[in-house]
Design an enzyme around this catalytic site. Sequence first.
Site, PDB file in Angstrom:
ATOM      1  N   THR A 158     -10.487  -8.068   4.311  1.00  0.00           N
ATOM      2  CA  THR A 158      -9.107  -7.654   4.101  1.00  0.00           C
ATOM      3  C   THR A 158      -8.677  -6.644   5.158  1.00  0.00           C
ATOM      4  O   THR A 158      -9.389  -5.679   5.417  1.00  0.00           O
ATOM      5  CB  THR A 158      -8.874  -7.054   2.690  1.00  0.00           C
ATOM      6  OG1 THR A 158      -7.578  -6.427   2.666  1.00  0.00           O
ATOM      7  CG2 THR A 158      -9.914  -6.017   2.310  1.00  0.00           C
ATOM      8  N   ASP A 187      -6.419  -4.669   4.754  1.00  0.00           N
ATOM      9  CA  ASP A 187      -6.080  -3.446   4.023  1.00  0.00           C
ATOM     10  C   ASP A 187      -7.246  -2.451   4.037  1.00  0.00           C
ATOM     11  O   ASP A 187      -7.040  -1.248   3.887  1.00  0.00           O
ATOM     12  CB  ASP A 187      -5.722  -3.768   2.567  1.00  0.00           C
ATOM     13  CG  ASP A 187      -4.481  -4.629   2.444  1.00  0.00           C
ATOM     14  OD1 ASP A 187      -3.815  -4.852   3.469  1.00  0.00           O
ATOM     15  OD2 ASP A 187      -4.177  -5.079   1.328  1.00  0.00           O
TER      16      ASP A 187
END
Lengths: 316, 316
Positions: free
Chosen positions: B43, B45
């Site tokens: 990810t 993120d």
Amino acid sequence: FRKYKVRYFFYIGGNDSMDTANRIYEASINAKYDLGVIGIPKTVDNDLLFTDHCPGFGSAAKYIATSVLEAGYHARGLYEFERVTILETVGRNTGWLAGASALARRSSVDPPHLIYFPEVPFSLDQFKEDVKRVCNEIGGAFIVVGEGIRDERGELFSLKNGSSPIDSFGHVFLGRAGDFLRRFIIQEMGLVAQNIKLDICQQSAAHLISGVDIKEAQMVGEDAVKYAVNGKSGVMITLIREEGSSYRCKTSTVELSKVANRERKVPRPWINEEGNFVRKEFIQYAYPLIQEEVKVPTREGLPLYVKLHNYRVKEK
Amino acid sequence: FRKYKVRYFFYIGGNDSMDTANRIYEASINAKYDLGVIGIPKTVDNDLLFTDHCPGFGSAAKYIATSVLEAGYHARGLYEFERVTILETVGRNTGWLAGASALARRSSVDPPHLIYFPEVPFSLDQFKEDVKRVCNEIGGAFIVVGEGIRDERGELFSLKNGSSPIDSFGHVFLGRAGDFLRRFIIQEMGLVAQNIKLDICQQSAAHLISGVDIKEAQMVGEDAVKYAVNGKSGVMITLIREEGSSYRCKTSTVELSKVANRERKVPRPWINEEGNFVRKEFIQYAYPLIQEEVKVPTREGLPLYVKLHNYRVKEK
């Protein structure tokens, strides 16, 4: 100029810059000062007249096409819940960069699915139909839109957003059309939509420069000096595409007064009848300009660009 | 799984995906079906717990830092009339990607000048002071802001925009914080501001992949298979940064139940006291992850990525 004995003036830029160069040329004539004034085209907007294209456009087109290709892969994985992606390109009243995104399309399901041009009046009803159709056909839609799209009455969609995009000098700031359409899709169509706004990255993403573009930029600069030394003044350098099966350009010149403050639009026959995609003429035009990769020097994982030292010229 | 004799299940993704993997693991236990369930972190993120970082983050960080560096050069040329540029990063409730933009800063005038994190309550008054100060000091401001910034009461700035960013499933769509701040600067400070919204390009810009990232992604995948074959199940692969002066990571595992649906935030001590930039600890953490360039294969001027053929497994 007289004070510092400046005899040559090269001005690099787009329409406004060519207007400035032209005024300086006229002033030099009026002042009977022998000054070589040469305009050098450079704008990702690609909207200067009399040149096949402008240095800068090919690299920005490569960046846009690459971004659409990559974001399109990602978007396709989200079609189940996030249907529509809108990417907005710069270019003011012209859709050259919007059209260049079509180079990313390698098959019928590939993005972009719809492209909208400032050259064609934009109808929200037609847009709604287009998006509905594409979503039905392939599950989602990837849309590219030029920042300068206008409705049938000539009103900019960038101005339909509530907040004023006009600065204290009265300039209109574009770059809100994609956001307007995102809201329209959410509110009027009930679909989930996101928008990508690359903004000034389109002018600055030199890590994706086109090899053809950088070679031509150098040629245009070198030839500008040659034309100047040979006594040319009050002209802009142009690129002329040569006939033949393989792509090749040479330079020529055009009077600055003919280019200043005028815009070259995407020819209407290069856009399809519905006004929502390019025709093959556009692809044939843009394709050679994004070719060849350039390895940008890096330092510590990031591109390393030249910084100019500004030396002050001494009075003579 | 039983029907097709599937014995191993690898699930690649972030928090939600690790939750799904954990549920499948628990279901396999309850059903007494011998299934190797391995979560593979991936990810941009970068918000999974127990792993030093997540594959994908280094490449997205490299893309963000490169874009900020390049757009910063362009923005600097516009300071006279277009003062403020805001770039919004993804990352939900964490500011890993926003912080990574600091890698672009090579001198005190370089962008980014201000970075705002979802981890720190965002005050509009403080923001106004910060922007004013930076504009006074260097003529303009380049600001990076995480999409998930919240005010002192915990309200998302993404939700302060008028149009509803909530879909029919009740999910909140972020990605409007930069636009909110752009309007604030125009309306409350009288400055011209533009915003960049790279949106899903951050997850998909594989043309700027980090060499370190791609090697680790491969290692994590290979080791996932090894752990599975050796009988591990119900775990996520983690990256463990080794001690020493040169950067090196090895893999380990952690129970999926410990990672599922939890978020790793940027440690507060890695953000400066004012909450508007990173400290050197963040740079030391992120720096190795964006190193090394990868030459992506191209075709006709654009990147060429693998398309998987989806073969249907026969029932056994």
